[in-house]
Design a protein around this motif. Structure first.
Motif, PDB file in Angstrom:
ATOM      1  N   GLU A 192      -1.166  53.415  -0.982  1.00  0.00           N
ATOM      2  CA  GLU A 192      -1.828  54.005   0.183  1.00  0.00           C
ATOM      3  C   GLU A 192      -3.262  54.395  -0.148  1.00  0.00           C
ATOM      4  O   GLU A 192      -4.186  54.124   0.625  1.00  0.00           O
ATOM      5  CB  GLU A 192      -1.043  55.212   0.677  1.00  0.00           C
ATOM      6  CG  GLU A 192      -1.582  55.757   1.987  1.00  0.00           C
ATOM      7  CD  GLU A 192      -0.752  56.906   2.541  1.00  0.00           C
ATOM      8  OE1 GLU A 192      -1.265  57.570   3.453  1.00  0.00           O
ATOM      9  OE2 GLU A 192       0.375  57.150   2.083  1.00  0.00           O
ATOM     10  N   VAL A 232       4.110  53.791  -3.302  1.00  0.00           N
ATOM     11  CA  VAL A 232       3.545  54.039  -1.964  1.00  0.00           C
ATOM     12  C   VAL A 232       2.299  54.918  -2.070  1.00  0.00           C
ATOM     13  O   VAL A 232       1.277  54.636  -1.440  1.00  0.00           O
ATOM     14  CB  VAL A 232       4.595  54.662  -1.012  1.00  0.00           C
ATOM     15  CG1 VAL A 232       3.938  55.191   0.253  1.00  0.00           C
ATOM     16  CG2 VAL A 232       5.660  53.632  -0.666  1.00  0.00           C
ATOM     17  N   MET A 239      14.065  56.797  -0.900  1.00  0.00           N
ATOM     18  CA  MET A 239      13.170  56.044  -1.749  1.00  0.00           C
ATOM     19  C   MET A 239      13.235  56.636  -3.157  1.00  0.00           C
ATOM     20  O   MET A 239      13.284  57.848  -3.318  1.00  0.00           O
ATOM     21  CB  MET A 239      11.747  56.116  -1.178  1.00  0.00           C
ATOM     22  CG  MET A 239      10.776  55.187  -1.882  1.00  0.00           C
ATOM     23  SD  MET A 239       9.086  55.200  -1.212  1.00  0.00           S
ATOM     24  CE  MET A 239       9.363  54.702   0.461  1.00  0.00           C
ATOM     25  N   ALA A 245       4.494  55.954   6.214  1.00  0.00           N
ATOM     26  CA  ALA A 245       4.369  57.297   5.625  1.00  0.00           C
ATOM     27  C   ALA A 245       3.186  58.044   6.236  1.00  0.00           C
ATOM     28  O   ALA A 245       3.287  59.238   6.568  1.00  0.00           O
ATOM     29  CB  ALA A 245       4.203  57.188   4.109  1.00  0.00           C
ATOM     30  N   GLY A 293       9.431  54.238  -6.229  1.00  0.00           N
ATOM     31  CA  GLY A 293       8.992  53.791  -4.901  1.00  0.00           C
ATOM     32  C   GLY A 293       7.971  54.737  -4.300  1.00  0.00           C
ATOM     33  O   GLY A 293       6.979  54.304  -3.699  1.00  0.00           O
ATOM     34  N   ARG A 294       8.193  56.027  -4.461  1.00  0.00           N
ATOM     35  CA  ARG A 294       7.232  57.012  -3.940  1.00  0.00           C
ATOM     36  C   ARG A 294       5.892  56.903  -4.662  1.00  0.00           C
ATOM     37  O   ARG A 294       4.837  57.020  -4.043  1.00  0.00           O
ATOM     38  CB  ARG A 294       7.812  58.426  -4.043  1.00  0.00           C
ATOM     39  CG  ARG A 294       8.898  58.702  -2.997  1.00  0.00           C
ATOM     40  CD  ARG A 294       9.282  60.172  -2.931  1.00  0.00           C
ATOM     41  NE  ARG A 294       9.962  60.639  -4.133  1.00  0.00           N
ATOM     42  CZ  ARG A 294      11.256  60.514  -4.378  1.00  0.00           C
ATOM     43  NH1 ARG A 294      12.037  59.917  -3.499  1.00  0.00           N
ATOM     44  NH2 ARG A 294      11.785  60.990  -5.496  1.00  0.00           N
ATOM     45  N   SER A 354       0.333  52.801 -10.188  1.00  0.00           N
ATOM     46  CA  SER A 354       1.565  53.565  -9.966  1.00  0.00           C
ATOM     47  C   SER A 354       2.420  53.675 -11.230  1.00  0.00           C
ATOM     48  O   SER A 354       3.437  54.371 -11.223  1.00  0.00           O
ATOM     49  CB  SER A 354       2.380  52.937  -8.834  1.00  0.00           C
ATOM     50  OG  SER A 354       2.730  51.601  -9.146  1.00  0.00           O
ATOM     51  N   PHE A 411      10.069  46.840  -2.694  1.00  0.00           N
ATOM     52  CA  PHE A 411       9.509  46.533  -1.370  1.00  0.00           C
ATOM     53  C   PHE A 411       9.629  45.075  -0.947  1.00  0.00           C
ATOM     54  O   PHE A 411       9.432  44.783   0.235  1.00  0.00           O
ATOM     55  CB  PHE A 411       8.047  46.991  -1.308  1.00  0.00           C
ATOM     56  CG  PHE A 411       7.926  48.466  -1.483  1.00  0.00           C
ATOM     57  CD1 PHE A 411       8.191  49.334  -0.433  1.00  0.00           C
ATOM     58  CD2 PHE A 411       7.621  49.015  -2.714  1.00  0.00           C
ATOM     59  CE1 PHE A 411       8.139  50.702  -0.596  1.00  0.00           C
ATOM     60  CE2 PHE A 411       7.550  50.384  -2.897  1.00  0.00           C
ATOM     61  CZ  PHE A 411       7.815  51.232  -1.830  1.00  0.00           C
ATOM     62  N   ALA A 417       5.216  50.154   4.584  1.00  0.00           N
ATOM     63  CA  ALA A 417       5.751  51.436   4.099  1.00  0.00           C
ATOM     64  C   ALA A 417       4.646  52.482   3.998  1.00  0.00           C
ATOM     65  O   ALA A 417       4.854  53.655   4.345  1.00  0.00           O
ATOM     66  CB  ALA A 417       6.430  51.249   2.740  1.00  0.00           C
ATOM     67  N   CYS A 418       3.473  52.062   3.541  1.00  0.00           N
ATOM     68  CA  CYS A 418       2.342  52.994   3.438  1.00  0.00           C
ATOM     69  C   CYS A 418       1.919  53.499   4.816  1.00  0.00           C
ATOM     70  O   CYS A 418       1.691  54.698   4.998  1.00  0.00           O
ATOM     71  CB  CYS A 418       1.158  52.316   2.744  1.00  0.00           C
ATOM     72  SG  CYS A 418       1.430  51.976   0.999  1.00  0.00           S
ATOM     73  N   LEU A 457       5.174  46.558   1.616  1.00  0.00           N
ATOM     74  CA  LEU A 457       4.582  47.757   1.010  1.00  0.00           C
ATOM     75  C   LEU A 457       3.500  48.332   1.917  1.00  0.00           C
ATOM     76  O   LEU A 457       3.431  49.550   2.115  1.00  0.00           O
ATOM     77  CB  LEU A 457       4.012  47.433  -0.378  1.00  0.00           C
ATOM     78  CG  LEU A 457       3.264  48.575  -1.080  1.00  0.00           C
ATOM     79  CD1 LEU A 457       4.133  49.819  -1.218  1.00  0.00           C
ATOM     80  CD2 LEU A 457       2.767  48.085  -2.440  1.00  0.00           C
TER      81      LEU A 457
END
Length: 185
Positions: free
Chosen positions: A13, A9, A1, A57, A5-6, A33, A44, A53-54, A50
């Motif tokens: 999140e 997320v 990622m 993680a 992207g990080r 972000s 995403f 993805a959250c 998304l």
């Protein structure tokens, strides 16, 4: 990622957990972000992905914590209840309850990618309890695992209340495991 992207997320999140998945739009996530909506969609594809993805993680962090608690347990019987110790640690930084239960409530469609991740997280924990109950010598590991999952999820669901049910749940879990591993007469 990618770094962007990080950041997406991490921001998403936090926003999803604090405000709810359906209450948070991509504009707010992009703003928090520090990216454009275009970057968010390029990373995403959709808000649904998304959210997935959250939760992925978060699930990875939870599984790592559970595995560490199991590894630190002194006996097989203590290992069975290690997820309750992991929950004690986890609860200190997650005061709004379970993000997976929240996601299941907000996203009831089983075909939603985040719904599947939340469901799989609960099924994974049930499997962990089964494996550990088997290793501890419980004669009916499936039943013990189901009972432990119910206790664990009850402690998770009541976490936002001023009840502190985790110690009682952990005590009941230990009693269940002890009863299931005690020699039969």
């Amino acid at each position: 990622m990618t770094p962007a992207g990080r950041r997406i997320v991490a921001a998403a999140e936090e926003l999803f957990y604090d405000r709810g998945i359906t209450a948070v739009g991509v504009d707010l996530i992009a703003e928090h972000s520090g990216v454009t909506k275009r970057t968010l969609y390029n990373q995403f594809g959709s808000k649904d992905h998304l959210v997935a993805a959250c939760l992925t993680a978060r699930d990875q962090r939870w599984r790592s914590l559970v595995r560490a608690a199991v590894a630190a347990a002194g006996t097989p019987a203590e290992a069975v209840t290690a997820p309750f110790e992991a929950l004690r640690t986890w609860s200190g930084t997650n005061a709004r309850g379970c993000a997976f239960i929240n996601a299941l409530a907000e996203l009831p469609d089983p075909s939603h990618p985040a719904h599947r991740i939340a469901t799989n997280q609960k099924l994974w924990l049930l499997d962990v309890f089964k494996e550990l109950a088997t290793a501890a010598g419980c004669p009916d590991p499936d039943t013990v695992a189901t009972q432990l999952l119910v206790l664990h999820e009850g402690a998770v669901a009541t976490q936002p209340l001023p009840l502190d049910t985790l110690p009682a749940s952990a005590d009941l879990a230990r009693a269940l495991v002890h009863a299931g591993t005690a020699p039969r007469r």
